[in-house]
Scaffold this motif. Structure first.
Motif, mmCIF file in Angstrom:
data_model
loop_
_atom_site.group_PDB
_atom_site.id
_atom_site.type_symbol
_atom_site.label_atom_id
_atom_site.label_comp_id
_atom_site.label_asym_id
_atom_site.label_seq_id
_atom_site.Cartn_x
_atom_site.Cartn_y
_atom_site.Cartn_z
ATOM 1 N N ARG A 1 1.428 3.978 -3.241
ATOM 2 C CA ARG A 1 1.035 5.364 -2.983
ATOM 3 C C ARG A 1 2.038 6.336 -3.605
ATOM 4 O O ARG A 1 1.705 7.461 -3.948
ATOM 5 C CB ARG A 1 0.952 5.595 -1.467
ATOM 6 C CG ARG A 1 0.421 6.956 -1.049
ATOM 7 C CD ARG A 1 0.415 7.072 0.467
ATOM 8 N NE ARG A 1 -0.383 6.017 1.070
ATOM 9 C CZ ARG A 1 -0.335 5.676 2.343
ATOM 10 N NH1 ARG A 1 0.494 6.300 3.160
ATOM 11 N NH2 ARG A 1 -1.115 4.712 2.811
ATOM 12 N N GLU B 1 0.835 -1.205 0.000
ATOM 13 C CA GLU B 1 0.000 0.000 0.000
ATOM 14 C C GLU B 1 0.871 1.255 0.000
ATOM 15 O O GLU B 1 0.608 2.210 -0.732
ATOM 16 C CB GLU B 1 -0.914 -0.015 1.228
ATOM 17 C CG GLU B 1 -1.878 1.144 1.322
ATOM 18 C CD GLU B 1 -3.177 0.906 0.563
ATOM 19 O OE1 GLU B 1 -4.007 1.824 0.538
ATOM 20 O OE2 GLU B 1 -3.359 -0.177 -0.008
ATOM 21 N N HIS C 1 -5.055 6.647 -2.785
ATOM 22 C CA HIS C 1 -4.244 6.487 -1.571
ATOM 23 C C HIS C 1 -4.087 7.823 -0.861
ATOM 24 O O HIS C 1 -4.210 7.921 0.365
ATOM 25 C CB HIS C 1 -2.849 5.954 -1.927
ATOM 26 C CG HIS C 1 -2.830 4.521 -2.332
ATOM 27 N ND1 HIS C 1 -3.780 3.619 -1.935
ATOM 28 C CD2 HIS C 1 -1.952 3.824 -3.104
ATOM 29 C CE1 HIS C 1 -3.488 2.429 -2.440
ATOM 30 N NE2 HIS C 1 -2.389 2.536 -3.159
#
Length: 710
Positions: free
Chosen positions: A29, A25, A369
């Motif tokens: 981003r 994640e 994100h």
């Protein structure tokens, strides 16, 4: 040079997938092209990679993800030695690394392998890959002292083998020990150590996983019900009154298939929300009668009822050995995992330590994100008037699990709770309010009557008006009981924003309320305005829309280069429609000389450098416009939908601008992800309000209260 992050461990059972998902994640981003490499893999599908591929829309060929399987690696090591094994894996790693800006390496899992020193192998591979290491230490069912010792030893082991240790993660520790362990590790290690508590929902198997493992047959239930976590097991043998007392939230009821009384009793309790259960598992291969199953389906639609062949005792033994797994079929577990990671890991600091190269492109995933991260950084309370709508409830679950904001849901509380129970959604962290019975209704009626007294609205009439969920939610925002509102999944645009026109009203520096869409293309984000509110703005209103849209773009990290769109470019055309755009462009330059703006200009000249080089070679906006202002609603609405459908763009919005406090509208076809993004945007709009820019204003018409349904 490709920067790689190697997530590894010291033993099995460390729950490392939470960290691997969290690191992915973080990387996506900041970086557009992220590759995945697992040096050694077991036979069968790789659950984590399938989750990463589905969640992050990875285009990487699965054949390039894996170095080799454990059997092949063990044979190669035995025949030609460790150096040859490492050399082969390094070659296969570089085949991936050459195509990506950064690579996430998933270390070996210490499960059923035949390597004498697996930790040393991971350390050597990380060094040969040029990767920084994040070791994960499992602390489940261990004392605080044991966890502290293992974490320090793990750091020394990897550091002593020459690894660049970015940070340590101690995972699955007892919640009551978490703060003490974190405090003590801070002073004992030279790198950050993030301590993550155990989360029962992550280790709980879903009803679908249980059904698959036990060879069960689904008699009743839908996909949402089968995705519920079985947080506990309650075995039915007692009479119904005593049995009902034993039920716990999220439990899976296990009972012989001939106990129709327990089946109906458990589902009736679920329907009443006291408590909501995960489902019912019937043993002995016994199936209730058609009449009982029909009644069960009506009592708790969607709640799974599964039949398995075994008796209760062997079924119980298998159940207690099952553990939930993160995979592509458990997206809700992924949200829980990410929420846990983001709460207990300093993601900003870790991202800096990774030093992944920032991408020049802004992809839709990066934009999404950024929205969630910014909303989470300064939490706000958002009110969702459509509290019984399934899409809204699913979005609320994501927002709560990720810790994006605080939520208030409006509607009859018993209906919201029943719908949430049917969907297997936990709303414990949300505030539920029924406008028709709330003690706020009298206060809001008096407030609304004051605001609309000039329209002849009495307190008695206002009392009925404020029972409407959109009016009630808007008044919560106006009165400071919520920071923003999002509605429109089942209401028209007019029904959503009319209360805002009447109650919240426009900002002092805004002539009208308008809207933008964030159009997330493959490699950039464009801002389209106004595509949802004003049917035919005049020049003054069009100038106001441009200024507002530029401010919105800047607020969300899009550098504002404004294109005032028309069917002609520069001085090549004339007529009322072109003259309106030309006048609006000059008004923007008069009011805000600091803004970069071009107009009138055609769409292709605004966004395509080659066309701009021919039509407007001297312009600093042409060919690279990021904020595109359409001359009317007809043009804007059709264009955004055409781009959305034909180019596969993600359209986030409409985002309203010009109101004193944020209220945003949803398309009635909004997906769960659309709702999540819009709520995040609304929360960001409510953060750190800035002083309105001072600029000259020319007289304009009063704010329009016209709104069009999408």
């Amino acid at each position: 040079m490709t920067r790689s992050v190697y997530v590894t461990g010291i033993d099995r059972g460390d729950g490392r997938q939470v960290v691997e998902l969290g690191v992915m994640e973080l990387l996506t981003r900041q970086v557009d092209r992220v590759g995945v490499f697992r040096p050694l893999v077991h036979d069968g599908p790789d659950r984590l990679f399938e989750l990463l591929r589905a969640r992050y829309r990875l285009s990487q060929d699965p054949a390039t993800v894996y170095g080799m399987d454990y059997h092949e690696a063990s044979a190669l090591q035995a025949e030609q030695g460790t150096d040859e094994l490492v050399s082969t894996l390094v070659d296969r790693f570089h085949l991936v690394a050459r195509d990506y800006d950064v690579v996430l390496v998933l270390g070996t899992d210490f499960a059923d392998t035949q390597f004498p020193d697996e930790l040393a192998l991971n350390a050597r591979l990380a060094n040969e890959f040029g990767a920084s290491v994040i070791p994960v230490v499992g602390g489940r069912k261990q004392t605080a002292e044991s966890v502290l010792a293992e974490t320090r030893n793990a750091y020394r082991a990897y550091d002593g083998l020459g690894c660049d240790v970015l940070a340590m993660v101690t995972n699955r520790v007892a919640r009551e020990d978490r703060d003490e362990i974190a405090q003590r590790l801070t002073t004992r290690l030279p790198v950050p150590c993030y301590v993550v508590p155990d989360e029962p929902a992550l280790s709980a198997p879903t009803v679908a996983q249980i059904t698959h493992a036990l060879g069960g047959k689904v008699l009743l239930g839908d996909d949402s019900g089968l995705a519920r976590d079985a947080l506990d097991f309650v075995f039915g043998g007692a009479m119904l009154p005593n049995f009902l007392k034993a039920l716990t939230p999220g439990c899976l009821v296990v009972t012989p298939g001939d106990r129709a009384d327990l089946v109906i009793g458990a589902l009736a309790a679920h329907s009443a929300g006291t408590p909501p259960i995960a489902g019912v598992l019937l043993t002995l291969n016994e199936v209730p009668s058609h009449g009982i199953l029909t009644l069960a389906a009506r009592l708790a639609p969607g709640t799974p009822v599964v039949s398995v062949p075994g008796t209760s005792f062997p079924t119980a033994a298998e159940l207690f050995s099952l553990e939930g797994k993160l995979n592509a079929a458990t997206p809700r577990k992924a949200e829980t995992a990410l929420g846990l990671f983001e709460r207990y890991v300093d993601t900003g600091d870790l991202l800096k330590r990774v030093s992944a190269p920032s991408s020049d492109r802004l992809t839709p995933m990066m934009f999404e994100h950024t929205l969630l991260e910014r909303a989470r950084s300064d939490k706000r309370r958002i009110v969702l008037p459509e509290g019984t709508e399934p899409r809204v409830l699913h979005a609320a679950e994501v927002l709560l699990r990720r810790g994006v904001c605080e939520l208030t849901l409006l509607g009859p509380e018993d209906q919201i709770r029943k719908k949430a129970a049917d969907l297997g959604i936990d709303l414990t962290a949300a505030q539920l309010i029924d406008p028709t019975t709330s003690e706020l209704r009298d206060r809001f009626a008096e407030k609304y009557a004051q605001l609309r007294a000039h329209k002849g609205v009495t307190v008695e009439l206002a009392y009925d008006v404020v029972a409407d969920v959109n009016y009630f939610g808007t008044l919560m925002v106006q009165e400071g009981l919520a920071d923003g509102m999002v509605s429109g999944a089942v209401h028209s645009t007019a029904a959503t924003i009319r209360p805002a026109f009447e109650i919240i009203k426009t900002k002092p520096d805004a002539d009208i309320v308008s809207s933008v869409f964030f159009m997330c293309l493959a490699d950039k984000v464009l801002v389209y305005g106004d595509c949802a509110v004003n049917p035919d703005p005049n020049a003054e209103q069009l100038a106001d829309i441009a200024i507002q849209s530029a401010a919105t773009a800047e607020q969300f990290g899009v550098a504002a280069r404004i294109a005032m769109l028309s069917y002609s470019t520069g001085t090549s055309g004339s007529g009322a429609d072109v003259d309106k755009v030309r006048e609006a462009t000059e008004l923007v330059r008069l009011r805000r000389a600091d803004l970069r703006i071009e107009g009138p200009i055609q769409y292709d000249a605004a966004v395509e450098p080659s066309v701009a080089a021919t039509k407007m070679p001297e312009s600093e906006v042409a060919g690279q416009a990021s904020v595109l202002i359409f001359p009317d609603l007809n043009t804007g609405n059709n264009t955004y939908k055409a781009v959305q459908r034909s180019a596969g763009a993600i359209a986030v919005g409409p985002v309203l601008q010009g109101l004193r406090k944020p209220v945003n509208d949803l398309s009635r076809g909004a997906l769960v992800s659309d709702i999540v993004n819009t709520v995040a945007i609304t929360a960001i709009q409510a953060q750190h309000p800035k002083t309105p820019a001072q600029h000259l204003k020319t007289p304009a018409q009063s704010p329009t209260e016209k709104a069009t349904s999408q």
